[in-house]
Design a protein around this motif. Sequence first.
Motif, PDB file in Angstrom:
ATOM      1  N   ASN A 114       0.874  -1.166   0.000  1.00 40.22           N
ATOM      2  CA  ASN A 114       0.000   0.000   0.000  1.00 40.22           C
ATOM      3  C   ASN A 114       0.913   1.219   0.000  1.00 40.22           C
ATOM      4  N   PHE A 115       1.096   1.799  -1.179  1.00 43.98           N
ATOM      5  CA  PHE A 115       2.046   2.903  -1.324  1.00 43.98           C
ATOM      6  C   PHE A 115       1.616   4.138  -0.532  1.00 43.98           C
ATOM      7  N   GLY A 116       0.295   4.371  -0.452  1.00 44.63           N
ATOM      8  CA  GLY A 116      -0.201   5.497   0.317  1.00 44.63           C
ATOM      9  C   GLY A 116       0.140   5.347   1.793  1.00 44.63           C
ATOM     10  N   LYS A 117      -0.003   4.145   2.301  1.00 46.92           N
ATOM     11  CA  LYS A 117       0.329   3.878   3.705  1.00 46.92           C
ATOM     12  C   LYS A 117       1.827   4.078   3.943  1.00 46.92           C
ATOM     13  N   GLU A 118       2.633   3.660   2.971  1.00 43.98           N
ATOM     14  CA  GLU A 118       4.083   3.845   3.102  1.00 43.98           C
ATOM     15  C   GLU A 118       4.444   5.329   3.140  1.00 43.98           C
ATOM     16  N   LEU A 119       3.774   6.129   2.311  1.00 40.70           N
ATOM     17  CA  LEU A 119       4.017   7.573   2.333  1.00 40.70           C
ATOM     18  C   LEU A 119       3.623   8.155   3.684  1.00 40.70           C
ATOM     19  N   TYR A 120       2.470   7.714   4.186  1.00 39.63           N
ATOM     20  CA  TYR A 120       2.010   8.201   5.490  1.00 39.63           C
ATOM     21  C   TYR A 120       3.031   7.866   6.583  1.00 39.63           C
ATOM     22  N   GLN A 121       3.546   6.656   6.539  1.00 43.52           N
ATOM     23  CA  GLN A 121       4.532   6.238   7.532  1.00 43.52           C
ATOM     24  C   GLN A 121       5.857   6.989   7.390  1.00 43.52           C
ATOM     25  N   ASN A 122       6.061   7.602   6.227  1.00 45.22           N
ATOM     26  CA  ASN A 122       7.278   8.391   5.991  1.00 45.22           C
ATOM     27  C   ASN A 122       6.984   9.892   6.005  1.00 45.22           C
ATOM     28  N   GLU A 123       6.026  10.280   6.853  1.00 46.55           N
ATOM     29  CA  GLU A 123       5.735  11.675   7.187  1.00 46.55           C
ATOM     30  C   GLU A 123       5.278  12.522   6.006  1.00 46.55           C
ATOM     31  N   PHE A 124       4.590  11.916   5.054  1.00 48.15           N
ATOM     32  CA  PHE A 124       4.094  12.678   3.913  1.00 48.15           C
ATOM     33  C   PHE A 124       3.081  13.738   4.344  1.00 48.15           C
ATOM     34  N   LEU A 125       2.354  13.480   5.428  1.00 45.12           N
ATOM     35  CA  LEU A 125       1.343  14.422   5.906  1.00 45.12           C
ATOM     36  C   LEU A 125       1.854  15.287   7.061  1.00 45.12           C
ATOM     37  N   LYS A 126       3.147  15.351   7.238  1.00 46.90           N
ATOM     38  CA  LYS A 126       3.755  16.065   8.369  1.00 46.90           C
ATOM     39  C   LYS A 126       3.320  17.526   8.453  1.00 46.90           C
ATOM     40  N   TYR A 127       3.184  18.191   7.316  1.00 47.12           N
ATOM     41  CA  TYR A 127       2.864  19.618   7.304  1.00 47.12           C
ATOM     42  C   TYR A 127       1.412  19.894   6.916  1.00 47.12           C
ATOM     43  N   SER A 128       0.596  18.874   6.925  1.00 46.86           N
ATOM     44  CA  SER A 128      -0.794  19.003   6.472  1.00 46.86           C
ATOM     45  C   SER A 128      -1.637  19.829   7.434  1.00 46.86           C
ATOM     46  N   ASP A 129      -2.757  20.305   6.911  1.00 46.08           N
ATOM     47  CA  ASP A 129      -3.762  20.987   7.721  1.00 46.08           C
ATOM     48  C   ASP A 129      -4.290  19.988   8.757  1.00 46.08           C
ATOM     49  N   THR A 130      -4.042  20.256  10.023  1.00 42.97           N
ATOM     50  CA  THR A 130      -4.409  19.296  11.074  1.00 42.97           C
ATOM     51  C   THR A 130      -5.910  19.074  11.170  1.00 42.97           C
ATOM     52  N   LEU A 131      -6.698  20.087  10.816  1.00 40.88           N
ATOM     53  CA  LEU A 131      -8.153  19.945  10.886  1.00 40.88           C
ATOM     54  C   LEU A 131      -8.683  18.972   9.829  1.00 40.88           C
ATOM     55  N   LYS A 132      -7.883  18.751   8.804  1.00 41.41           N
ATOM     56  CA  LYS A 132      -8.300  17.864   7.712  1.00 41.41           C
ATOM     57  C   LYS A 132      -7.475  16.583   7.676  1.00 41.41           C
ATOM     58  N   LEU A 133      -6.718  16.341   8.721  1.00 39.84           N
ATOM     59  CA  LEU A 133      -5.764  15.229   8.700  1.00 39.84           C
ATOM     60  C   LEU A 133      -6.429  13.876   8.500  1.00 39.84           C
ATOM     61  N   ASP A 134      -7.570  13.654   9.140  1.00 38.55           N
ATOM     62  CA  ASP A 134      -8.243  12.352   9.022  1.00 38.55           C
ATOM     63  C   ASP A 134      -8.639  12.056   7.585  1.00 38.55           C
ATOM     64  N   SER A 135      -9.236  13.039   6.913  1.00 36.52           N
ATOM     65  CA  SER A 135      -9.664  12.820   5.525  1.00 36.52           C
ATOM     66  C   SER A 135      -8.463  12.735   4.586  1.00 36.52           C
ATOM     67  N   LEU A 136      -7.434  13.521   4.860  1.00 38.49           N
ATOM     68  CA  LEU A 136      -6.226  13.468   4.029  1.00 38.49           C
ATOM     69  C   LEU A 136      -5.551  12.106   4.160  1.00 38.49           C
ATOM     70  N   LYS A 137      -5.517  11.587   5.376  1.00 41.78           N
ATOM     71  CA  LYS A 137      -4.924  10.263   5.604  1.00 41.78           C
ATOM     72  C   LYS A 137      -5.737   9.182   4.901  1.00 41.78           C
ATOM     73  N   HIS A 138      -7.056   9.261   5.015  1.00 40.60           N
ATOM     74  CA  HIS A 138      -7.929   8.271   4.367  1.00 40.60           C
ATOM     75  C   HIS A 138      -7.711   8.283   2.851  1.00 40.60           C
ATOM     76  N   ASN A 139      -7.703   9.462   2.266  1.00 42.84           N
ATOM     77  CA  ASN A 139      -7.562   9.566   0.809  1.00 42.84           C
ATOM     78  C   ASN A 139      -6.165   9.172   0.340  1.00 42.84           C
ATOM     79  N   LEU A 140      -5.167   9.425   1.161  1.00 42.87           N
ATOM     80  CA  LEU A 140      -3.805   9.032   0.807  1.00 42.87           C
ATOM     81  C   LEU A 140      -3.668   7.514   0.807  1.00 42.87           C
ATOM     82  N   ILE A 141      -4.155   6.877   1.847  1.00 41.13           N
ATOM     83  CA  ILE A 141      -3.998   5.427   1.997  1.00 41.13           C
ATOM     84  C   ILE A 141      -4.899   4.646   1.048  1.00 41.13           C
TER      85      ILE A 141
END
Length: 203
Positions: free
Chosen positions: A36-63
């Motif tokens: 799961n390439f999206g999960k690998e990106l997430y585990q490698n801090e791809f969302l580190k600088y993301s909007d925290t209020l939207k983090l759940d949806s950004l994580k879902h869409n990434l994975i």
Amino acid sequence: MTKLFLLITIILSVSCSDKKDSYKNPLTETVVNNRNFGKELYQNEFLKYSDTLKLDSLKHNLINEFDIYNEDIFRLIHVDAEELAEFSFDFFLPNLNKVLKKRSFEISIRKSDQIEFNNTIFINEEEIMLYSQYDLENYTFWDVAPRRFFSKINELLKKQNSNEKFFLLYEGNDLHVILLTEKQFKIICEKYEYNKRDIPYLP
């Protein structure tokens, strides 16, 4: 006659088997490799600088959808090579600085007084010629200008000890840039192994 029929059947069976083994459907590669390439990106801090209020949806869409293009992740900027080459920096500079400010960094651009003659600008007061007269006459300036521009910004990021650099994505009016670590870049390359157009490239 029976022996001949049996021999032909065996030959056809082996031939079909070879074809099946030699054919690999690119679309099933991720299933075969169970990655799961999206999960690998997430585990490698791809969302580190993301909007925290939207983090759940950004994580879902990434994975689940490998959505790496959302502006709320603060990595991707639409540049447009034509705008950059014509010194229309206001087209992309505000969004570029939004991304960089998340890293406590910012750039300023000042045009040379002789810009119409030497195509020179200053990025954080460091001089750079975006393209030469030769590039202009050979219609390569749309390609050269973004490469020189973001090569300079990558140099400035390196001086700040950043582990990220800008990669170009697409070209012409569709030109984007995406800010990545080496590991994140590698994951995206592996994801798009069979779709080279979507692989970012260094300036």
